[in-house]
Design a protein around this motif. Structure first.
Motif, PDB file in Angstrom:
ATOM      1  N   LEU A  84      -8.031   1.371   4.440  1.00 44.87           N
ATOM      2  CA  LEU A  84      -7.103   2.046   3.524  1.00 44.87           C
ATOM      3  C   LEU A  84      -7.847   2.814   2.436  1.00 44.87           C
ATOM      4  CD1 LEU A  84      -4.735  -0.846   3.833  1.00 44.87           C
ATOM      5  CD2 LEU A  84      -3.762   1.442   3.649  1.00 44.87           C
TER       6      LEU A  84
ATOM      7  N   PHE B 248       7.128  -2.753   9.837  1.00 47.21           N
ATOM      8  CA  PHE B 248       8.105  -2.402   8.816  1.00 47.21           C
ATOM      9  C   PHE B 248       9.541  -2.552   9.321  1.00 47.21           C
ATOM     10  CE2 PHE B 248       4.842   0.077   6.052  1.00 47.21           C
ATOM     11  CZ  PHE B 248       4.330  -1.147   5.623  1.00 47.21           C
TER      12      PHE B 248
ATOM     13  N   HIS C 103       0.855  -1.186   0.000  1.00 44.21           N
ATOM     14  CA  HIS C 103       0.000   0.000   0.000  1.00 44.21           C
ATOM     15  C   HIS C 103       0.898   1.247   0.000  1.00 44.21           C
ATOM     16  CE1 HIS C 103      -3.339  -2.611   0.723  1.00 44.21           C
ATOM     17  NE2 HIS C 103      -2.788  -3.098   1.820  1.00 44.21           N
TER      18      HIS C 103
ATOM     19  N   GLU D 293       3.584   5.408   5.755  1.00 41.97           N
ATOM     20  CA  GLU D 293       4.378   4.440   6.519  1.00 41.97           C
ATOM     21  C   GLU D 293       5.252   3.612   5.577  1.00 41.97           C
ATOM     22  OE1 GLU D 293       0.994   4.816   6.855  1.00 41.97           O
ATOM     23  OE2 GLU D 293       1.144   6.022   8.682  1.00 41.97           O
TER      24      GLU D 293
ATOM     25  N   GLU E  88      -6.546   6.176   6.316  1.00 37.76           N
ATOM     26  CA  GLU E  88      -5.132   6.163   5.899  1.00 37.76           C
ATOM     27  C   GLU E  88      -4.399   4.881   6.268  1.00 37.76           C
ATOM     28  OE1 GLU E  88      -3.143  10.095   6.799  1.00 37.76           O
ATOM     29  OE2 GLU E  88      -5.159  10.470   7.532  1.00 37.76           O
ATOM     30  N   GLY E  89      -5.169   3.823   6.608  1.00 38.42           N
ATOM     31  CA  GLY E  89      -4.513   2.589   7.039  1.00 38.42           C
ATOM     32  C   GLY E  89      -4.136   2.674   8.509  1.00 38.42           C
ATOM     33  N   HIS E  90      -3.330   1.709   8.937  1.00 38.48           N
ATOM     34  CA  HIS E  90      -2.961   1.669  10.358  1.00 38.48           C
ATOM     35  C   HIS E  90      -2.057   2.849  10.704  1.00 38.48           C
ATOM     36  CE1 HIS E  90      -4.453  -2.216   9.621  1.00 38.48           C
ATOM     37  NE2 HIS E  90      -3.386  -2.955   9.835  1.00 38.48           N
TER      38      HIS E  90
ATOM     39  N   THR F 249       1.505   4.274   1.215  1.00 37.87           N
ATOM     40  CA  THR F 249       1.111   5.143   2.328  1.00 37.87           C
ATOM     41  C   THR F 249       2.357   5.839   2.882  1.00 37.87           C
ATOM     42  OG1 THR F 249       1.536   3.451   3.980  1.00 37.87           O
ATOM     43  CG2 THR F 249      -0.665   3.452   2.994  1.00 37.87           C
TER      44      THR F 249
HETATM   45  N1  ADE Z   1      -1.603  -1.918   5.927  1.00 31.97           N
HETATM   46  C1  ADE Z   1      -2.455  -1.444   6.832  1.00 31.97           C
HETATM   47  N2  ADE Z   1      -2.163  -0.173   7.164  1.00 31.97           N
HETATM   48  C2  ADE Z   1      -1.091   0.181   6.423  1.00 31.97           C
HETATM   49  C3  ADE Z   1      -0.339   1.366   6.318  1.00 31.97           C
HETATM   50  N3  ADE Z   1      -0.613   2.439   7.050  1.00 31.97           N
HETATM   51  N4  ADE Z   1       0.686   1.358   5.457  1.00 31.97           N
HETATM   52  C4  ADE Z   1       0.963   0.276   4.723  1.00 31.97           C
HETATM   53  N5  ADE Z   1       0.304  -0.867   4.783  1.00 31.97           N
HETATM   54  C5  ADE Z   1      -0.731  -0.923   5.629  1.00 31.97           C
END
Ligand code: ADE
Length: 410
Positions: free
Chosen positions: A335, A350, A50, A54, A339-341, A52
């Motif tokens: 997502l 990560f 994804h 992060e 914005e995802g986690h 993002t």
């Molecule tokens: N999967 C769930 N949340 C995410 C994020 N914030 N960034 C990347 N992968 C994810």
């Protein structure tokens, strides 16, 4: 080479990536070490994740470690176009535009494969499966990592059929990943997605959660924390029993479908909410999915009925006179609509990914699915605690001796 929406969004992307970076202190330590040691010097990494803020910090950490990286999105709805623009500015090849069609999604994977990656970082195993169809590209790959439960299930099935041709570390199965990202990450980001899409009050609603794995138990717990009356459905008797003893009502989806105001799926399986369930639902029921693929809710069934968009990420279907709402097209609501986690939990996932990539190139592993070594997992937990300013006790010599001996009893 890249394919992104708009390069002029890069400053906004930079700002947001820098904000996430402040929350990712474990990854930051690894990044500093990578910058000094350059473990990936001259290596090409292909990632399908994804796009993002992060993920950007993970990608830039690997870049500081000497890697050349190409990135495509692991879901057409999760791409943050400003982040894609910033990464391109930082020298990453990015192939991702929010809202890409299925054909564009597949082309993005092909574009990654053209870069002849040696390490594959995947989220859902689409890149892994695609590269296995290209013998020449496959021959360059030394190993890979997999981020999510669905991807690990697919890899194990490839392995069972003798089709997995290189080692892959199941990052998802690390304790510092699944117990935190899957549970607290999915829990918070799912509720976040539902609220951003609908702005509904959770308190007092009957909230049906399909599944009671790490992800769904996170959702169930957070929904209860906001005052919902939570019902859990399961197929696994042990998990169902856990849900009962955690204080949730457990029943079949046929029964739950008549009661729910809100539905959330995170099982990894298909048609968990099917046509019969949808026909049972109350007027105004809201359906969302947080499982990796958009197969958990039978969207094809809904598509037979008249439809209109009532808000961004909210489609209303008129099913036999009842209004049924589908969020984010049945794709990952956390997502697609949020914005995802949060970065602080992706920090550990990560860190696992970064160290898994390093482990792959420093160790000769056989083709197949491997776990991240427990020492690495524990070291990440220890570092996370340190970054949070939390100290824990150590075993004394006598306690260590006691635990390793069978001689002391009553
Ligand atoms: N999967 C769930 N949340 C995410 C994020 N914030 N960034 C990347 N992968 C994810």
């Amino acid at each position: 080479m890249s394919r992104i929406k708009d390069a002029s969004l890069s400053n906004k992307g930079k700002q947001r990536v820098e904000w996430a970076r402040t929350q990712m202190k474990v990854l930051e330590k690894i990044r500093k070490r990578f910058d000094l040691e350059k473990p990936f010097s001259g290596m090409r990494i292909g990632a399908c994740m994804h796009v993002t803020t992060e993920t950007a910090n993970l990608i830039l950490s690997l870049k500081d470690g000497g890697a050349e990286i190409s990135l495509s999105a692991s879901n057409p709805l999760s791409t943050q176009d400003d982040v894609a623009a910033y990464l391109v500015k930082e020298g990453i090849n990015v192939f991702a535009i929010r809202g890409d069609s299925s054909a564009e999604y597949a082309q993005n994977l092909e574009d990654i494969i053209k870069e002849r990656p040696q390490i594959i970082m995947d989220d859902g195993s689409d890149l892994t499966v695609s590269i296995h169809k290209n013998k020449e590209a496959l021959s360059n790959v030394v190993g890979g990592t997999e981020e999510t439960t669905t991807g690990v299930i697919r890899l194990k099935s490839m392995q069972k059929d003798g089709e997995l041709k290189y080692p892959v570390i199941a990052v998802n199965d690390a304790m510092t990943k699944q117990m935190f990202d899957n549970r607290y990450g999915t829990g918070q980001s799912t509720i976040d997605g539902i609220i951003r899409a609908t702005n509904i009050l959770i308190a007092g609603k009957t909230f049906v959660v399909a599944g009671y794995g790490w992800c769904s138990r996170g959702i169930a717990t957070r929904a209860r924390g906001m005052g919902a009356n939570v019902v859990v459905t399961e197929v696994d008797p042990i998990r169902a029993l856990e849900a009962v003893m955690d204080g949730f009502r457990v029943m079949t989806m046929v029964e739950a479908s008549k009661l729910g105001d809100l539905f959330s799926t995170a099982t990894g399986d298909r048609e968990v909410i099917n046509g019969e369930h949808i026909q049972n639902m109350k007027d105004g029921a809201i359906l969302s999915n947080s499982g990796h693929f958009n197969v958990e809710i039978d969207v094809a069934f809904l598509e037979k009925y008249p439809k209109k968009t009532v808000r961004t990420n909210v489609e209303e279907y008129l099913v036999d006179g009842k209004r049924i709402y589908l969020l984010a097209q049945g794709r990952l609501v956390n997502l697609g609509a949020a914005e995802g986690h949060p970065a602080a939990v992706m920090d550990m996932s990560f860190a696992d990914q970064a160290l898994a990539c390093e482990y792959i190139i420093k160790n000769k592993l056989s083709a197949g699915v491997h776990n991240l070594p427990e020492e690495i997992d524990r070291e990440i937990a220890r570092t996370k605690l340190q970054t949070m300013g939390i100290e824990i006790d150590k075993l004394t010599k006598s306690q260590e001796k006691y635990l390793s001996s069978w001689k002391e009893g009553t």
